[in-house]
Design a protein around this motif. Structure first.
Motif, short mmCIF file in Angstrom:
data_model
loop_
_atom_site.label_atom_id
_atom_site.label_comp_id
_atom_site.label_asym_id
_atom_site.label_seq_id
_atom_site.Cartn_x
_atom_site.Cartn_y
_atom_site.Cartn_z
N ALA A 241 -2.16 -0.47 -7.99
CA ALA A 241 -2.82 0.80 -7.65
C ALA A 241 -4.34 0.60 -7.59
O ALA A 241 -5.01 1.11 -6.68
CB ALA A 241 -2.45 1.88 -8.67
N ALA A 245 -6.92 1.07 -4.61
CA ALA A 245 -8.08 1.94 -4.81
C ALA A 245 -9.35 1.25 -4.31
O ALA A 245 -10.25 1.92 -3.79
CB ALA A 245 -8.22 2.29 -6.29
N THR A 255 -6.91 1.91 4.24
CA THR A 255 -5.76 1.82 3.35
C THR A 255 -4.63 1.07 4.02
O THR A 255 -4.48 1.13 5.24
CB THR A 255 -5.28 3.22 2.89
N TYR A 256 -3.89 0.31 3.23
CA TYR A 256 -2.69 -0.37 3.73
C TYR A 256 -1.49 0.56 3.66
O TYR A 256 -0.41 0.21 4.12
CB TYR A 256 -2.42 -1.62 2.90
N PHE A 257 -1.65 1.72 3.04
CA PHE A 257 -0.52 2.64 2.85
C PHE A 257 -0.06 3.23 4.19
O PHE A 257 -0.88 3.62 5.02
CB PHE A 257 -0.90 3.79 1.94
N ALA A 258 1.23 3.34 4.35
CA ALA A 258 1.83 4.15 5.40
C ALA A 258 2.32 5.43 4.72
O ALA A 258 2.41 5.48 3.50
CB ALA A 258 2.98 3.40 6.05
N PRO A 259 2.64 6.47 5.49
CA PRO A 259 3.20 7.67 4.85
C PRO A 259 4.37 7.34 3.92
O PRO A 259 4.45 7.85 2.79
CB PRO A 259 3.65 8.52 6.05
N ILE A 262 3.64 6.24 0.26
CA ILE A 262 3.47 7.33 -0.72
C ILE A 262 4.85 7.86 -1.12
O ILE A 262 5.12 8.11 -2.31
CB ILE A 262 2.62 8.46 -0.12
N GLN A 263 5.71 8.02 -0.14
CA GLN A 263 7.08 8.48 -0.44
C GLN A 263 7.75 7.55 -1.46
O GLN A 263 8.32 8.01 -2.46
CB GLN A 263 7.89 8.53 0.87
N LYS A 266 6.34 7.80 -5.00
CA LYS A 266 6.80 8.99 -5.71
C LYS A 266 8.27 8.86 -6.11
O LYS A 266 8.68 9.36 -7.16
CB LYS A 266 6.55 10.25 -4.86
N TYR A 280 6.24 0.07 -9.50
CA TYR A 280 5.97 -0.43 -8.15
C TYR A 280 4.84 -1.44 -8.15
O TYR A 280 3.96 -1.43 -9.03
CB TYR A 280 5.64 0.72 -7.19
#
Lengths: 327, 327
Positions: A241, A245, A255-259, A262-263, A266, A280
């Motif tokens: 994380a 950040a 960001t390397y995040f895709a939608p 995040i799913q 969570k 994770y």
């Protein structure tokens, strides 16, 4: 004709405390120590043949000839090995990747470790694994860790000699497994080398990242030695994380995040709250890797199969260190 | 019967350089300065009636009586105003929020500013807006900024007297608009007070956040004074990304992002790359707010209407400061 053959198989690894940023990009000296888990099943087999008859290096990846002039890092490893053994000729490299794209894992760690291993094996003795980790590092930082099995610590060091990996515990001594949720199989938009460089040079949080990671190293070593899954998972999740950040705090932010990243994050939190302990970790890409104990692999996989396709879920267990014979 | 009436209307605001973390939670002294845009359309109307006949405070929100014992912050504002004017009685507060839930905006900023304004107006003179921003701050930090219109700077200060807001430019002097993409209308899981507290006390990046924000303040003031939309947007986007980076770096890590937050961020980047200049900002929730110039509002809205429902898109323009008469 004077030919020298060498072979090596190296497994890929996943960082539990992440490597993110270099202080020297020629020698690939990292800003912080890192700790990883070597993975079974995903590996690279590499054969190196040195010959004084060759007039240039040849590199075959999965039976396809690759333009080696573009392969700066491969050449760097070969040159370092050749200079160590006083060899002058060129090499033919035949590499086979068993790191499926579907696994969402990088093959550079296993690839460069196998290359260094095969080259050293061809020209001399391969018994000094510490030195092999130094040579592998010249190809790819994380490759230094793929020389060893189980849980591995890469000492950042301050020069070529002092920056090497060592095993903390072997693959038989740790109950730590990984279910990868493959969110995107495509090449990432911001390659990790570029991403860490941009972060290190623009994020106001970067110095704190380096300090926090180096501080977490002894905690992780102790957690691993005690096989303390909770502590390992908490430290690994926090490291991942924090790494992401740093990309969000770089300028401009990215960001390397895709939608779905995040799913998945969570869902990991939800599964953990429901009593199935898991954590994770995420590398420089959108895929989410779920750490769990052996007893929970099936339950973790079953849970995520309700949200993702079966072929998006890949299980890996602790893997062994580099080998110099097939099978 | 001795009754004293006061009325105030205050608009809500969106921080361009975020407030995130307190150094004193009684006085609501923030760790860093912040800069915001006051928004038109979204406001709270509040009427305060003091009477020596009341035996306790009464608070009506949208015509519903609220248990004022739970309203610690409302009481704090009332006590401060009463003590300033040497008044002893209780108050009836009638508040109407015109900050639609659909806008995905917090109503505490406009609510507490209107409360402070109406209470001061009831008991004495309301001409000292600087002092009013101090009183509003005791109810909610961001309320200090809602006293003024246009672009507002909240000086963090070190005690009640030194922590106040002031206007940088008025609403007529700035071309800065906001299209909110409402991703989730529900109450957020981690309220901002708790989120900032957890971050400030556990994130190794938090000190760097405070320093980076305070350093960006003079840059933003200068960008606002020059009406330099590009610079304002870049600074605002970086501040928002950094704020969310601090939550990811806290321990345990958490995020206000929903999957659609990442989708909206990438769409903003895509739209900007296509030549329509816009920047995102995100508060302690999943909704994404897109900053743009007047000339692009329609195009920005049209672009996002391809990905989100029409009623998920809410436009706001620069709003005015607190008013003490209706209409």
């Amino acid at each position: 004709m004077n030919e020298k053959h060498g072979f090596a198989r190296a497994h890929t690894n996943i960082a539990l405390l992440k490597y993110w940023g270099k202080i020297n990009s020629d020698l690939i000296l990292p800003a912080n120590d890192s700790i990883s888990l070597t993975l079974d099943k995903f590996y690279t087999d590499t054969e190196v043949t040195f010959s004084d008859e060759y007039t240039s290096n040849l590199f075959y990846l999965n039976h396809q000839l690759i333009d080696v002039k573009k392969m700066q890092r491969i050449n760097r490893v070969l040159e370092a090995v050749k200079s160590e053994f006083g060899y002058q000729g060129f090499a033919k490299i035949e590499s086979e990747n068993h790191v499926p794209t579907a696994a969402g894992l990088a093959s550079s760690a296993s690839g460069m470790a196998a290359l260094a291993g095969a080259a050293v094996s061809a020209l001399g003795s391969h018994t000094d694994l510490t030195n092999l980790s130094r040579l592998a590092r010249l190809g790819s930082g994380s490759a230094s860790r793929s020389v060893f099995g189980g849980i591995v610590h890469w000492h950042r060091g301050y020069d070529h000699q002092s920056s090497f990996a060592e095993q903390i515990v072997s693959e038989d001594q740790i109950d730590l497994n990984m279910v990868t949720i493959v969110i995107d199989r495509r090449q990432k938009k911001v390659k990790s080398t570029l991403g860490m460089q941009h972060t290190a040079s623009t994020s106001p949080f970067y110095p704190a990242w380096v300090e926090a990671t180096n501080q977490a190293i002894p905690e992780m070593i102790s957690a691993v030695q005690n096989n303390d899954f909770t502590k390992i998972g908490e430290l690994a999740e926090h490291s991942a994380a924090m790494m992401h950040a740093t990309t969000l705090s770089s300028k401009p932010a990215f960001t390397y995040f895709a939608p779905e990243t995040i799913q998945a994050i969570k869902l990991v939190e939800q599964l953990r709250e429901s009593g199935i302990e898991c954590y994770y970790t995420i590398d420089a890409g959108p895929n989410v890797k779920v750490l769990c104990q052996s007893k929970n692999i099936t339950r973790v996989k079953r849970f995520f199969a309700s949200y993702f396709d079966q072929d998006q879920l890949v299980v890996a267990k602790p893997g062994s260190g580099i080998k110099f014979t097939k099978n």
